[in-house]
Design a protein around this motif. Structure first.
Motif, PDB file in Angstrom:
ATOM      1  N   GLN A  57       0.837  -1.208   0.000  1.00  0.00           N
ATOM      2  CA  GLN A  57       0.000   0.000   0.000  1.00  0.00           C
ATOM      3  C   GLN A  57       0.872   1.258   0.000  1.00  0.00           C
ATOM      4  O   GLN A  57       0.576   2.229  -0.696  1.00  0.00           O
ATOM      5  N   MET A  58       1.934   1.229   0.791  1.00  0.00           N
ATOM      6  CA  MET A  58       2.826   2.382   0.857  1.00  0.00           C
ATOM      7  C   MET A  58       3.495   2.627  -0.490  1.00  0.00           C
ATOM      8  O   MET A  58       3.564   3.771  -0.967  1.00  0.00           O
ATOM      9  N   LEU A  59       3.975   1.565  -1.138  1.00  0.00           N
ATOM     10  CA  LEU A  59       4.649   1.705  -2.420  1.00  0.00           C
ATOM     11  C   LEU A  59       3.698   2.121  -3.529  1.00  0.00           C
ATOM     12  O   LEU A  59       4.128   2.650  -4.563  1.00  0.00           O
ATOM     13  N   GLU A  60       2.409   1.896  -3.303  1.00  0.00           N
ATOM     14  CA  GLU A  60       1.404   2.306  -4.293  1.00  0.00           C
ATOM     15  C   GLU A  60       0.845   3.692  -4.014  1.00  0.00           C
ATOM     16  O   GLU A  60      -0.087   4.135  -4.689  1.00  0.00           O
ATOM     17  N   GLU A  63      -1.508   6.354   2.171  1.00  0.00           N
ATOM     18  CA  GLU A  63      -0.986   7.073   3.329  1.00  0.00           C
ATOM     19  C   GLU A  63      -0.193   6.140   4.254  1.00  0.00           C
ATOM     20  O   GLU A  63      -0.600   5.009   4.522  1.00  0.00           O
ATOM     21  N   VAL A  64       0.927   6.652   4.732  1.00  0.00           N
ATOM     22  CA  VAL A  64       1.751   5.936   5.705  1.00  0.00           C
ATOM     23  C   VAL A  64       1.499   6.546   7.077  1.00  0.00           C
ATOM     24  O   VAL A  64       1.568   7.763   7.239  1.00  0.00           O
ATOM     25  N   GLN A  69       4.158   1.998  10.857  1.00  0.00           N
ATOM     26  CA  GLN A  69       5.473   1.904  11.484  1.00  0.00           C
ATOM     27  C   GLN A  69       5.460   0.912  12.640  1.00  0.00           C
ATOM     28  O   GLN A  69       6.393   0.113  12.806  1.00  0.00           O
ATOM     29  N   LEU A  70       4.405   0.934  13.446  1.00  0.00           N
ATOM     30  CA  LEU A  70       4.300   0.047  14.601  1.00  0.00           C
ATOM     31  C   LEU A  70       4.344  -1.421  14.178  1.00  0.00           C
ATOM     32  O   LEU A  70       5.092  -2.228  14.753  1.00  0.00           O
ATOM     33  N   MET A 101      11.677   3.283   3.961  1.00  0.00           N
ATOM     34  CA  MET A 101      10.765   4.296   3.435  1.00  0.00           C
ATOM     35  C   MET A 101       9.882   4.884   4.535  1.00  0.00           C
ATOM     36  O   MET A 101       9.642   6.098   4.568  1.00  0.00           O
ATOM     37  N   VAL A 102       9.419   4.035   5.440  1.00  0.00           N
ATOM     38  CA  VAL A 102       8.587   4.528   6.540  1.00  0.00           C
ATOM     39  C   VAL A 102       9.380   5.505   7.405  1.00  0.00           C
ATOM     40  O   VAL A 102       8.855   6.537   7.847  1.00  0.00           O
ATOM     41  N   GLU A 103      10.635   5.187   7.645  1.00  0.00           N
ATOM     42  CA  GLU A 103      11.474   6.038   8.491  1.00  0.00           C
ATOM     43  C   GLU A 103      11.613   7.447   7.912  1.00  0.00           C
ATOM     44  O   GLU A 103      11.758   8.419   8.656  1.00  0.00           O
TER      45      GLU A 103
END
Length: 419
Positions: A57-60, A63-64, A69-70, A101-103
């Motif tokens: 979902q993030m790569l597409e 929203e992150v 992250q958790l 990427m999340v970081e």
């Protein structure tokens, strides 16, 4: 799995790798059965399949959030799912991409940021860590019983190898915390290989393998540590006379990372070729010992015939995740211990993680303790005299939860060979 990666990522090396990994997943759910966090929490998002969906979902372009992250933070990176997966999904590499990427998108709290920074700067610094361990040893009598177990006594000066000259030679990775906590692990390795006709040396400039920073999402910092090691080892690898045969790693957590240098640095034009060479030379100590079985077995038989040792004979072997799932070396250590005369007791669910997982025991203490308690119950179900393992992180973590001694298996082999 169908993917529609955003234009910002799809044509990058990371995007192309992630896309290939995502497309290999067939949603079968086999990974759920062997995922430690899913077993504890029962949440699909705390399983490999759930985390794969979050990364997709993030790569597409979706929203992150802190929730994303958790769930990624809760993953142990034990890679048991990779052993189970019938499609060969390289989940560990996908997780590294997703976490990185999340970081970049989610700001951690100042406390969480400082905690991760402190771990990255303290643990890989051998001098600083050794000094702090010395202080901890002095204060050990004042500590609670739970903490006392994790503060090992000051190491006794180790016996030296025979001093014989050998035509064969290998490098050994000293590691970060191991020299201060359990230096006898590498000393024992040196003595065992000396008996097998192999000289062991260390490159003074080599340091942390890079795993700690890399898996705390300071990925460039981790890659720089890898580059420093390659530079330190390269003269030994390429020298014209007697180049080293292998790079030995006695901590499986480090070994799985060094074996991955070729992949992690594949896009670095200055280091890609060197990194691939280093990875090809890297061996866990169990691989070296197994390869030298024809020399080792007669030595063990001779020692057993004359030995009057009263050492414990019933052992429970904990196979670290990095050994059995990361490096795919399941079943290498046990035959060596049996050949040395030890009886291996039964261990329930040996594929499950003990909860150490590098800094996981510090960053996710509740889940880590639950996993450790479950693992100790599994290891002690047949009342062994001690527990042995193949990774310093697992050794320290397990020792904090049991009164039984927890040691590296190579130490017992060393003691058997020296009577």
């Amino acid at each position: 799995m169908q993917t529609r990666l955003t234009d910002l990522i799809k044509d990058t090396p990371e995007g192309q790798e992630a896309d290939a990994i995502l497309r290999s997943c067939v949603h079968c759910g086999f990974c759920l059965a062997t995922c430690p966090t899913y077993q504890l929490l029962g949440n699909e998002l705390d399983s490999p399949r759930g985390r794969i969906y979050l990364i997709k979902q993030m790569l597409e372009g979706q929203e992150v959030t802190e929730k994303t992250q958790l769930h990624l933070d809760r993953c142990l990176t034990c890679r048991a799912c990779e052993t189970t997966c019938p499609s060969g999904v390289q989940y560990g590499h996908l997780l590294d991409i997703g976490r990185g990427m999340v970081e970049q998108q989610i700001q951690r709290t100042p406390y969480a940021t400082f905690k991760r920074y402190a771990l990255r700067k303290l643990l890989p610094n051998r001098t600083l860590f050794s000094t702090l361990m010395g202080v901890a040893r002095m204060g050990r009598p004042l500590l609670p019983a739970r903490l006392k177990k994790t503060i090992f006594p000051k190491p006794v000066t180790a016996r030296s190898p025979s001093g014989k000259t050998h035509t064969r030679s290998m490098l050994i990775l000293a590691g970060c915390v191991q020299p201060a906590l359990t230096p006898n692990t590498n000393h024992a390795t040196t003595r065992v290989l000396d008996r097998l006709g192999i000289a062991v040396m260390a490159a003074e400039q080599a340091g942390c393998c890079g795993a700690l920073a890399y898996h705390l999402n300071a990925q460039e910092e981790g890659l720089n540590a890898m580059r420093r090691n390659i530079d330190a080892w390269w003269p030994f690898v390429t020298r014209s006379e007697n180049p080293v045969e292998a790079i030995i790693v006695t901590a499986s957590g480090c070994g799985v990372t060094v074996k991955d240098y070729g992949h992690l640095l594949q896009h670095d034009p200055d280091y890609a070729e060197k990194a691939a060479k280093i990875s090809s030379l890297t061996r866990d100590i169990s691989e070296i010992i197994t390869a030298e079985a024809s020399t080792l077995i007669p030595l063990l038989e001779a020692e057993k015939a004359t030995s009057k040792s009263s050492s414990p004979r019933n052992l429970a072997f904990h196979a670290p995740c990095t050994l059995q799932h990361g490096m795919k070396l399941k079943g290498k250590v046990e035959p060596v211990l049996q050949a040395a005369g030890f009886n291996l007791t039964k261990v329930a669910d040996p594929h499950l993680c003990c909860g150490s997982a590098g800094t996981y025991s510090i960053l996710q203490p509740k889940l880590s303790r639950q996993l450790r308690d479950n693992k100790i119950a599994a290891l002690t179900m047949e009342n062994p005299d001690l527990v042995v393992t193949a990774n310093i992180g697992c050794q320290m973590h397990l020792q904090g939860g049991t009164s039984l001694p927890v040691r590296h298996w190579i130490e017992l082999l060393d003691e058997t060979l020296t009577g």
